[in-house]
Design a protein around this motif. Structure first.
Motif, PDB file in Angstrom:
ATOM      1  N   ASN A   1       0.756  -1.310  -0.110  1.00  0.00           N
ATOM      2  CA  ASN A   1      -0.098  -0.171  -0.071  1.00  0.00           C
ATOM      3  C   ASN A   1       0.854   1.475   0.135  1.00  0.00           C
ATOM      4  O   ASN A   1       0.440   2.225   0.663  1.00  0.00           O
ATOM      5  N   ASP A   2       2.201   1.283  -0.501  1.00  0.00           N
ATOM      6  CA  ASP A   2       2.810   2.490  -0.639  1.00  0.00           C
ATOM      7  C   ASP A   2       2.786   3.160  -2.152  1.00  0.00           C
ATOM      8  O   ASP A   2       3.960   3.864  -2.501  1.00  0.00           O
ATOM      9  N   LEU A   3       1.861   2.915  -2.833  1.00  0.00           N
ATOM     10  CA  LEU A   3       1.758   3.332  -4.185  1.00  0.00           C
ATOM     11  C   LEU A   3       0.528   4.550  -4.043  1.00  0.00           C
ATOM     12  O   LEU A   3      -0.416   4.296  -4.021  1.00  0.00           O
ATOM     13  N   PRO A   4       0.855   5.720  -4.402  1.00  0.00           N
ATOM     14  CA  PRO A   4       0.051   6.941  -4.198  1.00  0.00           C
ATOM     15  C   PRO A   4      -0.950   6.812  -5.370  1.00  0.00           C
ATOM     16  O   PRO A   4      -0.367   6.460  -6.644  1.00  0.00           O
ATOM     17  N   LEU A   5      -2.065   7.275  -5.146  1.00  0.00           N
ATOM     18  CA  LEU A   5      -3.098   6.924  -6.185  1.00  0.00           C
ATOM     19  C   LEU A   5      -2.756   7.781  -7.529  1.00  0.00           C
ATOM     20  O   LEU A   5      -2.988   7.581  -8.550  1.00  0.00           O
TER      21      LEU A   5
ATOM     22  N   LEU B   1      -0.510   6.137  -9.976  1.00  0.00           N
ATOM     23  CA  LEU B   1      -1.093   5.005 -10.650  1.00  0.00           C
ATOM     24  C   LEU B   1      -1.087   5.046 -12.076  1.00  0.00           C
ATOM     25  O   LEU B   1      -0.411   4.011 -12.770  1.00  0.00           O
ATOM     26  N   PRO B   2      -1.491   5.970 -12.632  1.00  0.00           N
ATOM     27  CA  PRO B   2      -1.463   6.013 -14.250  1.00  0.00           C
ATOM     28  C   PRO B   2      -0.066   5.823 -14.807  1.00  0.00           C
ATOM     29  O   PRO B   2      -0.038   5.233 -15.890  1.00  0.00           O
ATOM     30  N   TYR B   3       1.060   6.313 -13.964  1.00  0.00           N
ATOM     31  CA  TYR B   3       2.180   6.300 -14.465  1.00  0.00           C
ATOM     32  C   TYR B   3       2.865   4.872 -14.343  1.00  0.00           C
ATOM     33  O   TYR B   3       3.281   4.242 -15.693  1.00  0.00           O
ATOM     34  N   TYR B   4       2.235   4.028 -13.294  1.00  0.00           N
ATOM     35  CA  TYR B   4       2.844   2.685 -13.178  1.00  0.00           C
ATOM     36  C   TYR B   4       2.090   1.810 -14.144  1.00  0.00           C
ATOM     37  O   TYR B   4       2.604   0.712 -14.585  1.00  0.00           O
ATOM     38  N   ILE B   5       0.842   2.165 -14.461  1.00  0.00           N
ATOM     39  CA  ILE B   5       0.076   1.133 -15.407  1.00  0.00           C
ATOM     40  C   ILE B   5       0.769   1.690 -16.922  1.00  0.00           C
ATOM     41  O   ILE B   5       0.992   0.667 -17.651  1.00  0.00           O
ATOM     42  N   CYS B   6       1.003   2.672 -17.327  1.00  0.00           N
ATOM     43  CA  CYS B   6       1.773   3.027 -18.550  1.00  0.00           C
ATOM     44  C   CYS B   6       3.081   2.363 -18.664  1.00  0.00           C
ATOM     45  O   CYS B   6       3.432   1.798 -19.500  1.00  0.00           O
ATOM     46  N   ASP B   7       3.994   2.329 -17.643  1.00  0.00           N
ATOM     47  CA  ASP B   7       5.327   1.877 -17.547  1.00  0.00           C
ATOM     48  C   ASP B   7       5.166   0.477 -17.628  1.00  0.00           C
ATOM     49  O   ASP B   7       5.470  -0.619 -18.610  1.00  0.00           O
ATOM     50  N   PHE B   8       4.092  -0.141 -16.993  1.00  0.00           N
ATOM     51  CA  PHE B   8       3.905  -1.755 -17.144  1.00  0.00           C
ATOM     52  C   PHE B   8       3.695  -2.138 -18.476  1.00  0.00           C
ATOM     53  O   PHE B   8       4.127  -3.177 -19.227  1.00  0.00           O
TER      54      PHE B   8
END
Length: 205
Positions: A58-62, A65-72
């Protein structure tokens, strides 16, 4: 505020200009283990566990979230269709790219060498009162000792909860993997790059 991007090793002087009161925590790790670890990052498929770990803790700020989704998605597409693009990881410089044309092993070794020499040179220009330095291997042995020093020198409030968490999460055997038999050939190949800096840092060769 804390920032731990690996490529900041090339930006110490800049960070010091922007944050003249910043305290730097300099954790030195044996370059042989670093090169081995980096080699996995350069050559293995993208590590999906990093994302699941962030979500589970739970250390991922909302807002991130868009950045991590795009990076993945970007990494997934690259891995599937142009896997050669995954051959670079971490801090990159023209010299590191040059070594990568020799071999990935030598690029990883030089990456550690160049980063280490750069930040050590820059830290020499900063007051020792603002630079907390210790070896990664020593931290694994006694995290509480080094965390207490960090609390004291940064004026952070002492937290037993943080120390308990560190003792729970730290893998005390996560060092000297370069000594394993399967890594001998790798270490012999990159020794000419690593050894001078390792010697300067008082690691046994």
């Amino acid at each position: 505020f804390m920032e731990k991007t690996p490529s900041n090793c090339f930006r110490i002087s800049f960070i010091n200009e922007v944050y003249p009161d910043a305290i730097f925590i300099n954790i030195i790790r044996d370059g042989r283990d670093v090169a081995l670890s980096a080699h996995k990052k350069w050559t293995e498929p993208h590590d999906k566990s990093a994302y699941s770990r962030r979500f589970s803790l739970n250390d991922l700020p909302l807002k991130d979230l868009p950045y991590y989704i795009c990076d993945f998605l970007r990494q997934f597409i690259i891995q599937q269709f142009i896997p050669e693009k995954l051959k670079k990881w971490g801090p990159i410089s023209p010299e590191i790219i040059k070594y990568s044309k020799k071999s990935v092993e030598e690029a990883c070794a030089f990456q550690w060498k160049q980063c280490t020499e750069k930040y050590l040179k820059d830290f020499d220009k900063i007051s020792s009162e603002r630079v907390i330095t210790f070896k990664y291997e020593d931290f694994l042995k006694s995290p509480e000792k080094h965390l207490k020093d960090i609390f004291s020198r940064t004026s952070l409030k002492y937290s037993q909860e943080v120390i308990d968490y560190a003792n729970q999460m730290i893998k005390k055997n996560n060092s000297y993997k370069w000594r394993n038999k399967e890594n001998i050939e790798f270490i012999e190949k990159v020794g000419y790059i690593l050894n001078p800096c390792l010697k300067e840092l008082k690691y046994k060769l």
